[in-house]
Motif scaffolding. Structure first.
Motif, PDB file in Angstrom:
ATOM      1  N   CYS A  18       5.656 -81.856 -52.739  1.00  0.00           N
ATOM      2  CA  CYS A  18       6.970 -81.234 -52.826  1.00  0.00           C
ATOM      3  C   CYS A  18       6.855 -79.873 -53.523  1.00  0.00           C
ATOM      4  N   PHE A  19       7.280 -78.816 -52.850  1.00  0.00           N
ATOM      5  CA  PHE A  19       7.162 -77.450 -53.383  1.00  0.00           C
ATOM      6  C   PHE A  19       8.483 -76.718 -53.151  1.00  0.00           C
ATOM      7  N   VAL A  20       9.011 -76.060 -54.189  1.00  0.00           N
ATOM      8  CA  VAL A  20      10.276 -75.334 -54.058  1.00  0.00           C
ATOM      9  C   VAL A  20      10.104 -73.916 -54.589  1.00  0.00           C
ATOM     10  N   THR A  21      10.555 -72.943 -53.812  1.00  0.00           N
ATOM     11  CA  THR A  21      10.462 -71.549 -54.251  1.00  0.00           C
ATOM     12  C   THR A  21      11.711 -70.779 -53.856  1.00  0.00           C
ATOM     13  N   GLU A  22      11.925 -69.672 -54.553  1.00  0.00           N
ATOM     14  CA  GLU A  22      12.929 -68.707 -54.122  1.00  0.00           C
ATOM     15  C   GLU A  22      12.335 -67.866 -53.013  1.00  0.00           C
ATOM     16  N   ALA A  23      13.185 -67.394 -52.103  1.00  0.00           N
ATOM     17  CA  ALA A  23      12.714 -66.588 -50.982  1.00  0.00           C
ATOM     18  C   ALA A  23      13.534 -65.298 -50.941  1.00  0.00           C
ATOM     19  N   CYS A  24      12.912 -64.187 -51.329  1.00  0.00           N
ATOM     20  CA  CYS A  24      13.642 -62.924 -51.439  1.00  0.00           C
ATOM     21  C   CYS A  24      13.573 -62.117 -50.144  1.00  0.00           C
ATOM     22  N   MET A  26      18.895 -75.584 -59.821  1.00  0.00           N
ATOM     23  CA  MET A  26      19.613 -76.868 -59.666  1.00  0.00           C
ATOM     24  C   MET A  26      18.743 -77.874 -58.909  1.00  0.00           C
ATOM     25  N   LEU A  27      18.186 -77.433 -57.780  1.00  0.00           N
ATOM     26  CA  LEU A  27      17.347 -78.327 -56.973  1.00  0.00           C
ATOM     27  C   LEU A  27      16.114 -78.756 -57.753  1.00  0.00           C
ATOM     28  N   SER A  28      15.545 -77.828 -58.506  1.00  0.00           N
ATOM     29  CA  SER A  28      14.360 -78.134 -59.322  1.00  0.00           C
ATOM     30  C   SER A  28      14.651 -79.234 -60.336  1.00  0.00           C
ATOM     31  N   VAL A  58      10.385 -70.431 -59.661  1.00  0.00           N
ATOM     32  CA  VAL A  58      11.776 -69.994 -59.792  1.00  0.00           C
ATOM     33  C   VAL A  58      11.801 -68.516 -60.188  1.00  0.00           C
ATOM     34  N   GLY A  59      12.863 -67.788 -59.806  1.00  0.00           N
ATOM     35  CA  GLY A  59      12.936 -66.359 -60.112  1.00  0.00           C
ATOM     36  C   GLY A  59      13.455 -66.045 -61.507  1.00  0.00           C
ATOM     37  N   GLY A  60      13.821 -67.073 -62.264  1.00  0.00           N
ATOM     38  CA  GLY A  60      14.303 -66.865 -63.635  1.00  0.00           C
ATOM     39  C   GLY A  60      13.724 -67.951 -64.520  1.00  0.00           C
ATOM     40  N   ILE A  96      17.021 -81.482 -60.236  1.00  0.00           N
ATOM     41  CA  ILE A  96      17.255 -82.752 -59.541  1.00  0.00           C
ATOM     42  C   ILE A  96      15.918 -83.412 -59.199  1.00  0.00           C
ATOM     43  N   LEU A  97      14.989 -82.627 -58.636  1.00  0.00           N
ATOM     44  CA  LEU A  97      13.695 -83.190 -58.198  1.00  0.00           C
ATOM     45  C   LEU A  97      12.848 -83.659 -59.379  1.00  0.00           C
ATOM     46  N   ILE A  98      12.918 -82.928 -60.496  1.00  0.00           N
ATOM     47  CA  ILE A  98      12.179 -83.357 -61.697  1.00  0.00           C
ATOM     48  C   ILE A  98      12.740 -84.698 -62.181  1.00  0.00           C
ATOM     49  N   ASN A  99      14.091 -84.777 -62.293  1.00  0.00           N
ATOM     50  CA  ASN A  99      14.736 -86.003 -62.786  1.00  0.00           C
ATOM     51  C   ASN A  99      14.516 -87.190 -61.856  1.00  0.00           C
ATOM     52  N   ALA A 100      14.308 -86.886 -60.555  1.00  0.00           N
ATOM     53  CA  ALA A 100      14.097 -87.975 -59.581  1.00  0.00           C
ATOM     54  C   ALA A 100      12.642 -88.446 -59.567  1.00  0.00           C
TER      55      ALA A 100
END
Length: 468
Positions: free
Chosen positions: A165-171, A131-133, A147-149, A135-139
């Motif tokens: 700007c960097f977004v990752t999943e954190a397991c 979801m956040l990804s 992303v994990g999937g 939003i950031l792409i569209n912005a």
């Protein structure tokens, strides 16, 4: 295993990935290659992922052999599955080549970005990161994403951007998220899971507390305020704390929730301006993915987007067009008028959330075909699994998917079946997917809803049912 070694985008080196065909390893390889690093690696077998890497010009060796490791490699990266008796691991040690785990490399990569965000929690990571990804792409922020999937809009799990700007999943499994360097940290929920690694829920909470402590003073923790004893996690933190939850005690909360005929929620979001603390104008948000749990995931994504400075109307429209990721309440098709959905739920909390969403979806009867994931999780949460599954009208069990485990701990799918039958609920068990497919074809009726559920290969049952 870890040698201190910093990844600096200004000084590209030769990095070798042992197990380069894994979804997250291949993503990190792609990110480094885009920054001018020389990348090579090995995997046991050829796959669509390794072929794509080769297409990008990355040298992939098939089969892990000592001779693949050469002196010109500056850094080797291993997945957690690689043991010291692996021939490439032995060669790396013998040649004195610096090496690290995938989690440590992810942390090192994060240090090269101005505002890295890490999305953690026992459930909902992939959906919220996606979801956040979106939003950031569209912005137009041009983010780098891991992303994990599979995210449909980028046709993969990685996007390489040029901004800070960097977004990752954190397991949390094996505490790998403690190797990260987030400026924005999200904690979606804290539940008992991965009990083959963690001792108990307190051990898990302790790790999440340590994760929250990684966020610097000028950073922000976004956290679900419905987590029990929240102050244990947040007390004494130096960073800014933003909460989201069910009522006005949180910085972000929903009211006026309604669902359409496919269980997609619409709600009014109330939120505070993070700088002034004053209430912002309300936003009416509609999701195209079902269930109450996704209201919470979306609020976490909105809060992060606000920190990134995204205009709220872009956030709202991005959430409206977001159609979910693979294996998250994914509509597979129909057979004999029966709707087939597939979902990755593999923990009692997730099963409950998915089946509660299904209850709001059009159906006569809900059939849940469940494949439990790992013996240790099944044993530790046996009663919770049984109770959650009774939300479905009919339960069909497949054999437990062992994943990384070899010891069955004396339990099987039939143990879980007994537990469900003891609750006075119908439950069937079959030893093969073919038997489940045949049983479903004979017993499911028009307008029933069948959900295949689990983190293993249970989706193959749904694929077989909807095949023309």
């Amino acid at each position: 295993m870890i040698h201190m070694y910093q990844i600096d985008y200004k000084k590209p080196i030769h990095v070798y990935f042992v197990g380069i065909g894994g979804i997250s390893m291949s993503g990190l390889a792609e990110i480094l290659m885009s920054r001018g690093f020389r990348v090579s690696g090995s995997d046991r077998d050829k796959s669509s992922i390794t072929e794509a890497l080769e297409h990008h010009g990355i040298k992939v060796f098939y089969g892990q052999k000592e001779e693949n490791i050469t002196k010109d490699i500056d850094l080797a990266v291993f997945t957690a599955a690689i043991h010291p008796d692996n021939p490439e691991f032995r060669a790396v040690e013998r040649l004195g080549i610096p090496h690290m785990t995938r989690a440590v490399l992810l942390g090192e990569i994060m240090r090269n970005y101005e505002t890295p965000a890490a999305v953690s929690g026992t459930h909902g990571k992939t959906t919220t990161t996606s979801m956040l990804s979106e939003i950031l792409i569209n912005a137009g922020t041009d983010p780098t994403l891991s992303v994990g999937g599979i995210l449909k809009s980028i046709s993969g799990n990685v996007r390489v951007g040029k901004s800070g700007c960097f977004v990752t999943e954190a397991c949390e499994y094996t505490n790998s998220f403690l190797s990260l360097f987030p400026k924005i940290g999200i904690i979606l929920d804290i539940d008992a899971d991965h009990l083959d690694f963690f001792k108990d829920i307190n051990d898990i909470r302790h790790s999440f507390r340590r994760f929250a402590g990684l966020i610097p003073e000028d950073g922000t923790l976004i956290i679900n305020s419905t987590i029990p004893d929240l102050n244990e996690i947040t007390e004494g933190l130096k960073c800014h704390i933003v909460t989201y939850g069910s009522d006005s005690n949180s910085d972000y909360y929903p009211t006026d929730i309604i669902y359409d005929e496919h269980a997609h929620p619409t709600y009014t979001l109330h939120s505070r301006d993070l700088k002034s603390g004053n209430m912002m104008p309300d936003s009416r948000i509609t999701l195209r993915i079902p269930g109450e749990h996704n209201i919470y995931n979306s609020m976490a994504a909105v809060a992060a987007a606000d920190i990134y400075g995204v205009k709220r109307d872009i956030t709202v429209s991005s959430l409206f067009t977001f159609e979910g990721t693979d294996r998250r309440f994914e509509l597979k098709g129909q057979f004999n008028g029966v709707t087939v959905i597939d979902d990755y739920a593999h923990h009692p909390t997730e099963i409950r959330a998915t089946l509660n969403a299904a209850l709001k979806y059009p159906h006569n009867k809900i059939w849940c075909v469940f494949q439990s994931h790992t013996y240790s999780r099944t044993k530790a949460l046996m009663h919770e699994f049984a109770e959650a599954l009774t939300l479905a009208d009919e339960v069909i069990l497949a054999d437990i998917y062992p994943a990384r485990e070899t010891d069955n701990l004396g339990i099987s799918a039939e143990t879980l079946q007994k537990e469900i039958l003891n609750l006075g609920h119908p439950c069937y068990y079959f030893g093969s997917f073919d038997e489940i497919v045949n049983f479903a074809r004979k017993n499911c009726n028009k307008n029933d809803l069948l959900i295949t559920m689990g983190a293993g290969n249970v989706y193959e049952i749904g694929d077989a049912l909807v095949k023309k």
